[in-house]
Write a protein that holds these residues in place. Structure first.
Motif, PDB file in Angstrom:
ATOM      1  N   ASP A  77       0.805  -1.236   0.000  1.00  0.00           N
ATOM      2  CA  ASP A  77       0.000   0.000   0.000  1.00  0.00           C
ATOM      3  C   ASP A  77       0.832   1.276   0.000  1.00  0.00           C
ATOM      4  OD1 ASP A  77      -2.956  -0.848   0.432  1.00  0.00           O
ATOM      5  OD2 ASP A  77      -1.847  -2.087   1.845  1.00  0.00           O
ATOM      6  N   PHE A  78       2.173   1.149  -0.024  1.00  0.00           N
ATOM      7  CA  PHE A  78       2.990   2.366   0.108  1.00  0.00           C
ATOM      8  C   PHE A  78       4.258   2.274  -0.727  1.00  0.00           C
ATOM      9  CE2 PHE A  78       6.145   5.155   1.960  1.00  0.00           C
ATOM     10  CZ  PHE A  78       5.428   6.313   2.236  1.00  0.00           C
ATOM     11  N   GLN A  80       7.689   4.772  -2.075  1.00  0.00           N
ATOM     12  CA  GLN A  80       8.417   6.033  -1.938  1.00  0.00           C
ATOM     13  C   GLN A  80       9.367   6.163  -3.123  1.00  0.00           C
ATOM     14  OE1 GLN A  80      10.198   5.676   1.927  1.00  0.00           O
ATOM     15  NE2 GLN A  80      11.868   4.362   1.219  1.00  0.00           N
ATOM     16  N   TYR A  98       5.500  10.381  -2.653  1.00  0.00           N
ATOM     17  CA  TYR A  98       4.979   9.265  -1.865  1.00  0.00           C
ATOM     18  C   TYR A  98       3.676   8.813  -2.521  1.00  0.00           C
ATOM     19  CZ  TYR A  98       8.332  11.113   1.466  1.00  0.00           C
ATOM     20  OH  TYR A  98       9.491  11.572   2.049  1.00  0.00           O
ATOM     21  N   VAL A 100       0.334   6.141  -2.193  1.00  0.00           N
ATOM     22  CA  VAL A 100      -0.416   5.256  -1.307  1.00  0.00           C
ATOM     23  C   VAL A 100      -1.609   4.661  -2.051  1.00  0.00           C
ATOM     24  CG1 VAL A 100       0.235   6.510   0.786  1.00  0.00           C
ATOM     25  CG2 VAL A 100      -1.877   7.120  -0.412  1.00  0.00           C
ATOM     26  N   SER A 101      -2.058   3.532  -1.553  1.00  0.00           N
ATOM     27  CA  SER A 101      -3.231   2.875  -2.139  1.00  0.00           C
ATOM     28  C   SER A 101      -4.493   3.677  -1.823  1.00  0.00           C
ATOM     29  CB  SER A 101      -3.375   1.467  -1.572  1.00  0.00           C
ATOM     30  OG  SER A 101      -3.675   1.519  -0.189  1.00  0.00           O
ATOM     31  N   VAL A 104      -5.486   3.406   1.892  1.00  0.00           N
ATOM     32  CA  VAL A 104      -4.761   4.289   2.807  1.00  0.00           C
ATOM     33  C   VAL A 104      -5.179   5.737   2.607  1.00  0.00           C
ATOM     34  CG1 VAL A 104      -2.480   5.184   3.420  1.00  0.00           C
ATOM     35  CG2 VAL A 104      -2.784   2.735   3.028  1.00  0.00           C
ATOM     36  N   THR A 148      -4.061   4.364  -7.156  1.00  0.00           N
ATOM     37  CA  THR A 148      -3.262   5.003  -6.106  1.00  0.00           C
ATOM     38  C   THR A 148      -3.327   6.519  -6.192  1.00  0.00           C
ATOM     39  OG1 THR A 148      -1.239   4.994  -7.450  1.00  0.00           O
ATOM     40  CG2 THR A 148      -1.651   3.055  -6.043  1.00  0.00           C
TER      41      THR A 148
END
Length: 245
Positions: A77-78, A80, A98, A100-101, A104, A148
């Motif tokens: 889910d993350f 960078q 960054y 995220v899904s 999140v 995302t």
């Protein structure tokens, strides 16, 4: 102090393609090579993908740049990503994104969500590419990435001629199929010619990738409001105690 939407002032001397400074000495090159052999560099070695796409400044959507993201996945889910202005050996590190899904992202406060952008259009339009990776290999990854959201801070505005990372960071937005969110055709053409690809062909091959049924209303905030974000630096009293436990 400078704001991210204004020039930081006079530039140091230099040709603009590299920061001011003398060429690396032979001794320095030997030292760096030796350190590479002896150190693990574990975070760098976790970078698993190179993505080339485009971004525009939140405070001025007419300023559009080609970006090169080197992805590290900390979990499903993350992600960078250090962001560079090219994939050459002398590329300049211009920021960080960054990613995220959807799961999140939906947990974030509304004011925080306004700083993030969606990736669905980038994927479906063929703007987001993994250079030199066959489309059929990319496809399974793109089915996740299309849902995302990203937050991208640019720390070095090389497109305005900054020879060093000067002034405040600038918030970046993703391409969208509306108004100033449309990437300039000449930028896409230049990128496609470099990697010998066709964004139009990729768009067609991605027709069956499913996008989120409903986009979060606070992402891509500029589309709904016509307003972007700029960062100002101001003096403030120093805290004597940390505000966090």
């Amino acid at each position: 102090m400078a704001s991210s939407d204004r020039s930081p002032g006079p530039m140091p001397p230099g040709d603009g393609s590299v920061p001011p400074g003398k060429a690396m000495t032979m001794g320095q090159q030997v030292l760096d090579k030796g350190a590479q052999l002896m150190q693990s560099l574990k975070p760098v070695k976790q970078m698993s993908q190179h993505v080339c796409t485009f971004a525009m400044y939140s405070h001025d959507m007419t300023r559009q740049i080609e970006t090169h993201h080197f992805l590290t996945r900390l979990n499903q889910d993350f992600l960078q990503c250090p962001v560079y202005d090219s994939d050459d050996s002398n590329a300049r590190l211009i920021g960080v994104e960054y990613i995220v899904s959807e799961k999140v992202f939906n947990t974030l406060p509304a004011e925080e969500q306004k700083l993030w952008h969606s990736h669905a259009y980038e994927i479906k339009s063929g703007l987001w590419v993994n250079p030199r990776v066959p489309e059929m290999v990319q496809n399974s990854e793109l089915k996740d990435v299309v849902k995302t959201y990203g937050k991208f801070w640019c720390t070095w505005q090389v497109d305005r001629g900054d020879k060093l990372p000067l002034g405040a960071p600038a918030l970046m937005m993703s391409p969208q199929d509306v108004n100033t969110g449309i990437v300039k055709p000449e930028l896409v053409k230049k990128r496609d010619e470099k990697y010998k690809i066709s964004s139009d062909n990729m768009k067609n091959s991605r027709a069956n990738i499913e996008t989120p049924k409903e986009m979060n209303p606070y992402a891509d905030y500029w589309i709904k409001t016509g307003k972007g974000f700029a960062v100002d630096i101001e003096k403030t009293p120093m805290e004597l105690r940390a505000p966090f436990p």
